[in-house]
Structures are given as C-alpha cells and as structure tokens.
Design a protein around this motif. Structure first.
Motif, PDB file in Angstrom:
ATOM      1  N   GLY A 185       0.860  -0.980   0.173  1.00  0.00           N
ATOM      2  CA  GLY A 185      -0.175   0.073  -0.512  1.00  0.00           C
ATOM      3  C   GLY A 185       0.904   1.018   0.191  1.00  0.00           C
ATOM      4  N   GLY A 186       2.103   1.305   0.081  1.00  0.00           N
ATOM      5  CA  GLY A 186       3.167   2.344   0.168  1.00  0.00           C
ATOM      6  C   GLY A 186       3.499   2.680   1.286  1.00  0.00           C
ATOM      7  N   SER A 187       3.693   2.307   2.553  1.00  0.00           N
ATOM      8  CA  SER A 187       3.220   3.060   3.694  1.00  0.00           C
ATOM      9  C   SER A 187       4.789   3.209   3.616  1.00  0.00           C
ATOM     10  CB  SER A 187       2.653   2.044   5.135  1.00  0.00           C
ATOM     11  OG  SER A 187       3.582   0.911   5.183  1.00  0.00           O
ATOM     12  N   THR A 188       6.042   2.441   3.598  1.00  0.00           N
ATOM     13  CA  THR A 188       7.685   2.337   3.646  1.00  0.00           C
ATOM     14  C   THR A 188       7.739   3.354   2.435  1.00  0.00           C
ATOM     15  OG1 THR A 188       7.275   0.545   4.142  1.00  0.00           O
ATOM     16  CG2 THR A 188       9.633   1.884   3.016  1.00  0.00           C
ATOM     17  N   THR A 189       6.815   4.421   0.909  1.00  0.00           N
ATOM     18  CA  THR A 189       7.394   5.223   0.725  1.00  0.00           C
ATOM     19  C   THR A 189       6.797   6.572   1.184  1.00  0.00           C
ATOM     20  OG1 THR A 189       6.349   3.788  -1.639  1.00  0.00           O
ATOM     21  CG2 THR A 189       6.854   6.385  -1.860  1.00  0.00           C
ATOM     22  N   VAL A 190       5.898   6.351   2.208  1.00  0.00           N
ATOM     23  CA  VAL A 190       5.214   7.043   2.812  1.00  0.00           C
ATOM     24  C   VAL A 190       6.247   8.364   3.809  1.00  0.00           C
ATOM     25  CG1 VAL A 190       4.044   8.671   4.277  1.00  0.00           C
ATOM     26  CG2 VAL A 190       2.879   7.551   1.997  1.00  0.00           C
ATOM     27  N   LEU A 191       6.532   6.574   4.871  1.00  0.00           N
ATOM     28  CA  LEU A 191       7.891   7.733   5.452  1.00  0.00           C
ATOM     29  C   LEU A 191       8.972   7.282   5.157  1.00  0.00           C
ATOM     30  CD1 LEU A 191       7.636   6.755   8.799  1.00  0.00           C
ATOM     31  CD2 LEU A 191       8.783   4.647   8.178  1.00  0.00           C
ATOM     32  N   ARG A 192       9.456   7.076   3.694  1.00  0.00           N
ATOM     33  CA  ARG A 192      11.162   7.701   3.422  1.00  0.00           C
ATOM     34  C   ARG A 192      10.634   9.181   2.735  1.00  0.00           C
ATOM     35  NH1 ARG A 192      11.871   3.824  -0.354  1.00  0.00           N
ATOM     36  NH2 ARG A 192       9.935   4.847  -1.730  1.00  0.00           N
ATOM     37  N   LEU A 193       8.941   9.601   2.344  1.00  0.00           N
ATOM     38  CA  LEU A 193       9.346  10.959   1.822  1.00  0.00           C
ATOM     39  C   LEU A 193       8.938  11.948   2.458  1.00  0.00           C
ATOM     40  CD1 LEU A 193       7.417  12.702  -0.673  1.00  0.00           C
ATOM     41  CD2 LEU A 193       4.834  11.855   0.202  1.00  0.00           C
ATOM     42  N   LEU A 194       8.382  11.052   4.110  1.00  0.00           N
ATOM     43  CA  LEU A 194       8.034  12.833   4.919  1.00  0.00           C
ATOM     44  C   LEU A 194       9.789  12.742   5.221  1.00  0.00           C
ATOM     45  CD1 LEU A 194       4.646  11.827   6.134  1.00  0.00           C
ATOM     46  CD2 LEU A 194       5.606  13.448   4.661  1.00  0.00           C
ATOM     47  N   THR A 195       9.898  11.618   5.654  1.00  0.00           N
ATOM     48  CA  THR A 195      11.590  12.100   6.541  1.00  0.00           C
ATOM     49  C   THR A 195      12.550  12.789   5.780  1.00  0.00           C
ATOM     50  OG1 THR A 195      10.886   9.885   7.306  1.00  0.00           O
ATOM     51  CG2 THR A 195      13.523  10.428   8.109  1.00  0.00           C
ATOM     52  N   ALA A 196      12.242  12.028   4.126  1.00  0.00           N
ATOM     53  CA  ALA A 196      13.362  13.086   3.799  1.00  0.00           C
ATOM     54  C   ALA A 196      12.655  14.578   3.566  1.00  0.00           C
ATOM     55  CB  ALA A 196      13.435  12.407   1.922  1.00  0.00           C
ATOM     56  N   GLN A 197      12.104  15.316   3.652  1.00  0.00           N
ATOM     57  CA  GLN A 197      11.731  16.114   3.740  1.00  0.00           C
ATOM     58  C   GLN A 197      12.116  17.101   4.974  1.00  0.00           C
ATOM     59  OE1 GLN A 197       7.568  17.247   1.541  1.00  0.00           O
ATOM     60  NE2 GLN A 197       7.160  14.888   1.505  1.00  0.00           N
ATOM     61  N   PHE A 198      12.022  16.380   5.908  1.00  0.00           N
ATOM     62  CA  PHE A 198      12.703  17.114   6.850  1.00  0.00           C
ATOM     63  C   PHE A 198      13.836  17.280   7.180  1.00  0.00           C
ATOM     64  CE2 PHE A 198       7.938  15.270   8.294  1.00  0.00           C
ATOM     65  CZ  PHE A 198       7.052  16.610   8.399  1.00  0.00           C
ATOM     66  N   LEU A 199      14.334  15.780   6.505  1.00  0.00           N
ATOM     67  CA  LEU A 199      15.965  16.271   6.017  1.00  0.00           C
ATOM     68  C   LEU A 199      16.309  17.088   5.650  1.00  0.00           C
ATOM     69  CD1 LEU A 199      17.252  12.403   6.505  1.00  0.00           C
ATOM     70  CD2 LEU A 199      17.282  13.274   8.271  1.00  0.00           C
TER      71      LEU A 199
END
Length: 270
Positions: A59-73
C-alpha cells in the motif's frame, strides 16, 4: 468540492512539484494532492507533532515514511531511522544527520538513547531549543517492532527492573513531549494499545491510511463519519487530520531521489 482526476503516479520529478515541496515552511512536509486538487501536508508545529501511516502490504507505507523523513531532513532536521527489516530504508545508510538502526538490540539501544535526548531537550531554554535541530524518529513495522522490543527486554530484565521495556517507555515519552522537545515520531503501522497504552487517534494528529479494511479505518480514525471507502490503487489513500478526510494521491519518491536530493550541495539547505 469538485473532484479532479488524479494521475496514476505523482512523482517527485513531476514538473514544479519539487519546487512546491521546497517552498514549504520549516516543519511542513507534503504528503500528496487530494482529489479536489489541494496540497495535503503535515505541519509538525501548527497541527500535529506525530504521524501514523498504516497500509496493507504493497500500500505504500514505507514510501510515505521515506517521503516525509526526507523532506524534514532537507529542512535541516536530524533523523533516527528504525528499519527492523534492514532493507526497507537503505537510502538512510551513510547520509549525514541520519542514524540508521536495524537489529532489535540496536533499535532498543537507540530508543533508550532517545529517552535521554528527549529529557535533555526539555531542559533547554526556548532560545536554545530554537537552534536545536528537529529530531525525526521513523519506525518501520511499528507494531511488530514494539512487540519484539518487549520480548527482547524480557530476555535480560532483572526482577527489580521495570516490567515495561525502557525502549518503549522512551518512545512513549517522546510521543507525550514531542512538540515541546522538537521530537517527532513517524510510525509505519498502528501500535497496539496494549503496548503504548493509548488509542492511535489519541497519539497522532495525522493518520495516513491506504488499502485497509473499513473496520481498520474506523479503529484508527473513529472521529471520521462516515468512514471513507478504502482504495485499491497504489499510492492512493486517505489522510485524516482534525476529523477531516482527504482522499489523496501520495508523492512517489525513490531511494535514488532521496539520496540525490539530500547529498547534492546545490539542493541541500545550509
């Protein structure tokens, strides 16, 4: 509102999307675009300090986790990436300002360290805290990881030690004090209330759901009425904030996108 046709995939490389993401204020990250054309974002300061992401397999949960973490980084935050499968977040290895942990023992120690860091931040003055980098804690497969941590603690806990794993206790403290300490938890998967002691909707101001049953959706976001119908499309789910449901196409950001974006000196904020 009138619905608009969402693209099959909303890529980070789509025209103007990266510019839109980079224009967001500090502490804000884009999740995706809703069916009525609105940008759906998380604001860690104004709206919610923590985010829960829950999807079925694929369903893409890992993708969303990566997406948000990357933006805050990209905004200058530091991150603790807890990757119990050891392969879901390979992008995080070797990146500056990122601590990547995979084994249960290492995750345990990292969370115990998080408890000390959260407590330290709570002693800082407002001026000192304002110049302290935001800390993002990204935990994949949260429910199984928390259960593993509980079992791991039992293997060496002495009779006088607390029953609850100190790693779980530290996570609870960060959830309670996150806004004040500038520590923010991003969880992939709903934590069992028997472990964290509270219902998911009481801990997380933003909940991202995709490919879950109606029963699961009602359990994780009971304030929504009526419950939205689940979507079977990859990257297409629902974002619940303040009791409002936004049917949303999440941004797709690959591992390579993240590494290039965060390591290219022309792209990284000073």
């Amino acid at each position: 509102m009138k619905e608009t046709a969402l693209p099959m995939m909303l890529s980070f490389s789509a025209p103007n999307l990266r510019e839109q993401i980079e224009a967001l204020p500090d502490g804000t990250a884009l999740i995706g675009i809703s069916t009525d054309g609105r940008a759906i974002a998380v604001d860690l300061d104004a709206e919610c300090p923590h985010v829960l992401i829950c999807t079925s397999t694929g369903g893409g949960s890992t993708t969303v986790l990566r997406l948000l973490t990357a933006q805050f980084l990209h905004e200058g935050a530091h991150a603790l990436v807890l990757d119990p499968k050891r392969i879901s977040h390979l992008w995080a290895r070797g990146l500056p300002s990122v601590t990547h942990r995979g084994t249960v023992a290492d995750i345990h120690d990292a969370l115990v360290g998080l408890g000390g860091e959260t407590a330290r931040r709570l002693t800082l003055t407002d001026t000192e805290l304002a110049v302290t980098p935001r800390l993002i804690v990204s935990m994949d497969s949260a429910n199984s990881t928390l259960r593993q941590l509980t079992r791991y603690w039992e293997t060496f806990r002495d009779k006088d030690d607390p029953h609850t794993s100190p790693a779980v206790t530290a996570l609870e403290a960060a959830l309670r004090s996150g806004r004040t300490a500038r520590v923010h938890i991003l969880l992939d998967g709903p934590p069992a209330s028997s472990i964290l002691g509270a219902a998911p909707h009481e801990l997380f101001g933003t909940v991202v759901l995709a490919r879950v049953s109606t029963t699961t959706l009602q359990r994780l976001a009971p304030v929504t009425d009526p419950a939205p119908k689940p979507s079977k499309h990859r990257g297409h789910g629902h974002v619940i904030q303040h009791g409002e449901v936004h049917e949303t196409r999440a941004v797709w950001m690959t591992d390579a996108d993240v590494v290039t974006w965060l390591t290219d000196s022309d792209n990284t904020q000073s």
